[in-house]
Design a protein around this motif. Sequence first.
Motif, PDB file in Angstrom:
ATOM      1  N   LEU A  56       0.854  -1.177   0.000  1.00  0.00           N
ATOM      2  CA  LEU A  56       0.000   0.000   0.000  1.00  0.00           C
ATOM      3  C   LEU A  56       0.898   1.237   0.000  1.00  0.00           C
ATOM      4  CD1 LEU A  56      -3.074   0.407   0.167  1.00  0.00           C
ATOM      5  CD2 LEU A  56      -2.822   0.604   2.634  1.00  0.00           C
ATOM      6  N   PHE A  57       0.639   2.154  -0.948  1.00  0.00           N
ATOM      7  CA  PHE A  57       1.462   3.346  -1.125  1.00  0.00           C
ATOM      8  C   PHE A  57       0.616   4.613  -1.009  1.00  0.00           C
ATOM      9  CE2 PHE A  57       3.575   0.007  -3.461  1.00  0.00           C
ATOM     10  CZ  PHE A  57       4.925   0.237  -3.247  1.00  0.00           C
ATOM     11  N   ASP A  58       1.247   5.707  -0.583  1.00  0.00           N
ATOM     12  CA  ASP A  58       0.652   7.036  -0.663  1.00  0.00           C
ATOM     13  C   ASP A  58       0.635   7.413  -2.143  1.00  0.00           C
ATOM     14  OD1 ASP A  58       1.169  10.049  -1.039  1.00  0.00           O
ATOM     15  OD2 ASP A  58       0.487   9.944   1.040  1.00  0.00           O
ATOM     16  N   SER A  59      -0.521   7.779  -2.691  1.00  0.00           N
ATOM     17  CA  SER A  59      -0.627   8.009  -4.132  1.00  0.00           C
ATOM     18  C   SER A  59       0.061   9.284  -4.600  1.00  0.00           C
ATOM     19  CB  SER A  59      -2.089   8.029  -4.575  1.00  0.00           C
ATOM     20  OG  SER A  59      -2.749   9.132  -4.005  1.00  0.00           O
ATOM     21  N   MET A  60       0.234  10.261  -3.736  1.00  0.00           N
ATOM     22  CA  MET A  60       0.875  11.507  -4.154  1.00  0.00           C
ATOM     23  C   MET A  60       2.399  11.439  -4.070  1.00  0.00           C
ATOM     24  SD  MET A  60      -1.502  13.337  -5.295  1.00  0.00           S
ATOM     25  CE  MET A  60      -0.692  14.892  -5.534  1.00  0.00           C
ATOM     26  N   LYS A  61       2.906  10.767  -3.053  1.00  0.00           N
ATOM     27  CA  LYS A  61       4.360  10.724  -2.835  1.00  0.00           C
ATOM     28  C   LYS A  61       5.005   9.426  -3.301  1.00  0.00           C
ATOM     29  CE  LYS A  61       3.841  13.566   1.270  1.00  0.00           C
ATOM     30  NZ  LYS A  61       3.940  13.588   2.730  1.00  0.00           N
ATOM     31  N   GLY A  62       4.210   8.371  -3.426  1.00  0.00           N
ATOM     32  CA  GLY A  62       4.767   7.067  -3.773  1.00  0.00           C
ATOM     33  C   GLY A  62       5.431   6.378  -2.594  1.00  0.00           C
ATOM     34  N   THR A  63       5.210   6.890  -1.400  1.00  0.00           N
ATOM     35  CA  THR A  63       5.813   6.341  -0.183  1.00  0.00           C
ATOM     36  C   THR A  63       5.124   5.036   0.207  1.00  0.00           C
ATOM     37  OG1 THR A  63       6.186   8.600   0.579  1.00  0.00           O
ATOM     38  CG2 THR A  63       6.384   6.868   2.220  1.00  0.00           C
ATOM     39  N   LEU A  64       5.924   4.010   0.494  1.00  0.00           N
ATOM     40  CA  LEU A  64       5.385   2.740   0.952  1.00  0.00           C
ATOM     41  C   LEU A  64       4.814   2.921   2.352  1.00  0.00           C
ATOM     42  CD1 LEU A  64       5.032  -0.341   0.570  1.00  0.00           C
ATOM     43  CD2 LEU A  64       7.294  -0.589   1.614  1.00  0.00           C
ATOM     44  N   LEU A  65       3.539   2.598   2.532  1.00  0.00           N
ATOM     45  CA  LEU A  65       2.871   2.731   3.826  1.00  0.00           C
ATOM     46  C   LEU A  65       2.785   1.404   4.559  1.00  0.00           C
ATOM     47  CD1 LEU A  65      -0.085   5.015   2.706  1.00  0.00           C
ATOM     48  CD2 LEU A  65       2.067   5.711   3.794  1.00  0.00           C
ATOM     49  N   HIS A  66       2.574   0.324   3.811  1.00  0.00           N
ATOM     50  CA  HIS A  66       2.378  -0.985   4.428  1.00  0.00           C
ATOM     51  C   HIS A  66       2.679  -2.071   3.398  1.00  0.00           C
ATOM     52  CE1 HIS A  66       0.839  -3.559   7.574  1.00  0.00           C
ATOM     53  NE2 HIS A  66       0.103  -4.195   6.697  1.00  0.00           N
ATOM     54  N   CYS A  67       3.323  -3.117   3.848  1.00  0.00           N
ATOM     55  CA  CYS A  67       3.649  -4.231   2.955  1.00  0.00           C
ATOM     56  C   CYS A  67       3.300  -5.539   3.651  1.00  0.00           C
ATOM     57  CB  CYS A  67       5.132  -4.193   2.615  1.00  0.00           C
ATOM     58  SG  CYS A  67       5.620  -5.430   1.422  1.00  0.00           S
ATOM     59  N   ILE A  68       2.583  -6.399   2.951  1.00  0.00           N
ATOM     60  CA  ILE A  68       2.222  -7.710   3.481  1.00  0.00           C
ATOM     61  C   ILE A  68       2.921  -8.738   2.604  1.00  0.00           C
ATOM     62  CG2 ILE A  68       0.338  -9.268   4.053  1.00  0.00           C
ATOM     63  CD1 ILE A  68      -1.480  -6.734   3.995  1.00  0.00           C
ATOM     64  N   LEU A  69       3.977  -9.346   3.127  1.00  0.00           N
ATOM     65  CA  LEU A  69       4.783 -10.275   2.348  1.00  0.00           C
ATOM     66  C   LEU A  69       4.089 -11.616   2.176  1.00  0.00           C
ATOM     67  CD1 LEU A  69       8.274  -9.587   3.919  1.00  0.00           C
ATOM     68  CD2 LEU A  69       7.400  -8.762   1.735  1.00  0.00           C
ATOM     69  N   ARG A  70       4.211 -12.140   0.995  1.00  0.00           N
ATOM     70  CA  ARG A  70       3.746 -13.498   0.660  1.00  0.00           C
ATOM     71  C   ARG A  70       2.317 -13.768   1.118  1.00  0.00           C
ATOM     72  NH1 ARG A  70       6.363 -16.219  -3.061  1.00  0.00           N
ATOM     73  NH2 ARG A  70       5.438 -18.030  -2.121  1.00  0.00           N
ATOM     74  N   THR A  71       1.428 -12.873   0.784  1.00  0.00           N
ATOM     75  CA  THR A  71       0.016 -13.055   1.082  1.00  0.00           C
ATOM     76  C   THR A  71      -0.527 -14.275   0.345  1.00  0.00           C
ATOM     77  OG1 THR A  71      -0.235 -10.702   1.384  1.00  0.00           O
ATOM     78  CG2 THR A  71      -2.222 -11.928   0.977  1.00  0.00           C
ATOM     79  N   HIS A  72      -0.059 -14.447  -0.876  1.00  0.00           N
ATOM     80  CA  HIS A  72      -0.446 -15.599  -1.689  1.00  0.00           C
ATOM     81  C   HIS A  72       0.796 -16.449  -1.942  1.00  0.00           C
ATOM     82  CE1 HIS A  72      -4.415 -13.951  -2.548  1.00  0.00           C
ATOM     83  NE2 HIS A  72      -3.822 -12.777  -2.668  1.00  0.00           N
ATOM     84  N   SER A  73       0.611 -17.762  -2.052  1.00  0.00           N
ATOM     85  CA  SER A  73       1.757 -18.633  -2.293  1.00  0.00           C
ATOM     86  C   SER A  73       2.183 -18.605  -3.761  1.00  0.00           C
ATOM     87  CB  SER A  73       1.442 -20.069  -1.861  1.00  0.00           C
ATOM     88  OG  SER A  73       0.332 -20.563  -2.587  1.00  0.00           O
ATOM     89  N   PHE A  74       1.372 -17.982  -4.595  1.00  0.00           N
ATOM     90  CA  PHE A  74       1.683 -17.784  -6.000  1.00  0.00           C
ATOM     91  C   PHE A  74       1.290 -16.350  -6.321  1.00  0.00           C
ATOM     92  CE2 PHE A  74       0.949 -18.458 -10.606  1.00  0.00           C
ATOM     93  CZ  PHE A  74       2.193 -18.972 -10.924  1.00  0.00           C
ATOM     94  N   ALA A  75       1.507 -15.893  -7.504  1.00  0.00           N
ATOM     95  CA  ALA A  75       1.272 -14.499  -7.877  1.00  0.00           C
ATOM     96  C   ALA A  75      -0.108 -14.001  -7.474  1.00  0.00           C
ATOM     97  CB  ALA A  75       1.439 -14.332  -9.383  1.00  0.00           C
ATOM     98  N   ALA A  76      -0.141 -12.782  -6.928  1.00  0.00           N
ATOM     99  CA  ALA A  76      -1.405 -12.090  -6.701  1.00  0.00           C
ATOM    100  C   ALA A  76      -1.856 -11.570  -8.059  1.00  0.00           C
ATOM    101  CB  ALA A  76      -1.214 -10.953  -5.705  1.00  0.00           C
ATOM    102  N   MET A  77      -3.024 -11.967  -8.507  1.00  0.00           N
ATOM    103  CA  MET A  77      -3.469 -11.691  -9.866  1.00  0.00           C
ATOM    104  C   MET A  77      -4.398 -10.481  -9.998  1.00  0.00           C
ATOM    105  SD  MET A  77      -1.817 -14.124 -11.190  1.00  0.00           S
ATOM    106  CE  MET A  77      -2.332 -14.122 -12.873  1.00  0.00           C
ATOM    107  N   HIS A  78      -5.105 -10.143  -8.924  1.00  0.00           N
ATOM    108  CA  HIS A  78      -6.049  -9.033  -8.989  1.00  0.00           C
ATOM    109  C   HIS A  78      -6.179  -8.416  -7.605  1.00  0.00           C
ATOM    110  CE1 HIS A  78      -9.296  -6.602 -10.562  1.00  0.00           C
ATOM    111  NE2 HIS A  78      -9.985  -6.887  -9.477  1.00  0.00           N
ATOM    112  N   PHE A  79      -6.402  -7.101  -7.585  1.00  0.00           N
ATOM    113  CA  PHE A  79      -6.541  -6.388  -6.326  1.00  0.00           C
ATOM    114  C   PHE A  79      -7.593  -5.310  -6.503  1.00  0.00           C
ATOM    115  CE2 PHE A  79      -5.654  -3.714  -2.810  1.00  0.00           C
ATOM    116  CZ  PHE A  79      -5.112  -4.553  -1.859  1.00  0.00           C
ATOM    117  N   THR A  80      -8.451  -5.127  -5.502  1.00  0.00           N
ATOM    118  CA  THR A  80      -9.468  -4.078  -5.587  1.00  0.00           C
ATOM    119  C   THR A  80      -9.799  -3.550  -4.197  1.00  0.00           C
ATOM    120  OG1 THR A  80     -11.619  -3.494  -6.522  1.00  0.00           O
ATOM    121  CG2 THR A  80     -11.465  -5.635  -5.443  1.00  0.00           C
ATOM    122  N   PHE A  81     -10.213  -2.300  -4.151  1.00  0.00           N
ATOM    123  CA  PHE A  81     -10.747  -1.708  -2.925  1.00  0.00           C
ATOM    124  C   PHE A  81     -12.245  -1.971  -2.929  1.00  0.00           C
ATOM    125  CE2 PHE A  81      -6.808   0.523  -3.360  1.00  0.00           C
ATOM    126  CZ  PHE A  81      -6.397   0.738  -2.058  1.00  0.00           C
TER     127      PHE A  81
END
Length: 93
Positions: free
Chosen positions: A41-66
């Motif tokens: 999750l990034f700040d959209s104006m600065k591009g700053t990383l706000l939060h990272c969840i490592l290896r949420t899926h055991s294979f590629a995450a294919m789609h993401f939505t709010f």
Amino acid sequence: TDPRSPTHQVSLRSQHGLACVAYSPDGTLIATADINGTVALFDSMKGTLLHCILRTHSFAAMHFTFVGDKGGHMLSCGGDNSLVCYRPAQPLH
């Protein structure tokens, strides 16, 4: 002005290559999912990383939505046939 030119540009870093990107409904956040199954999750104006969840899926995450008008929840689905629900600060599984 050329309608194809960006109005704002940020650089989002991923070690494994991005699979998908989503904007929050209010435009303040950008969520990414990469081919290693990591969701960030990034700040959209600065591009700053706000939060990272490592290896949420055991294979590629294919789609993401709010989800919802205010984007209080997020969903990702992966190549491992899993669907994960998050709040911006933590996975809900």
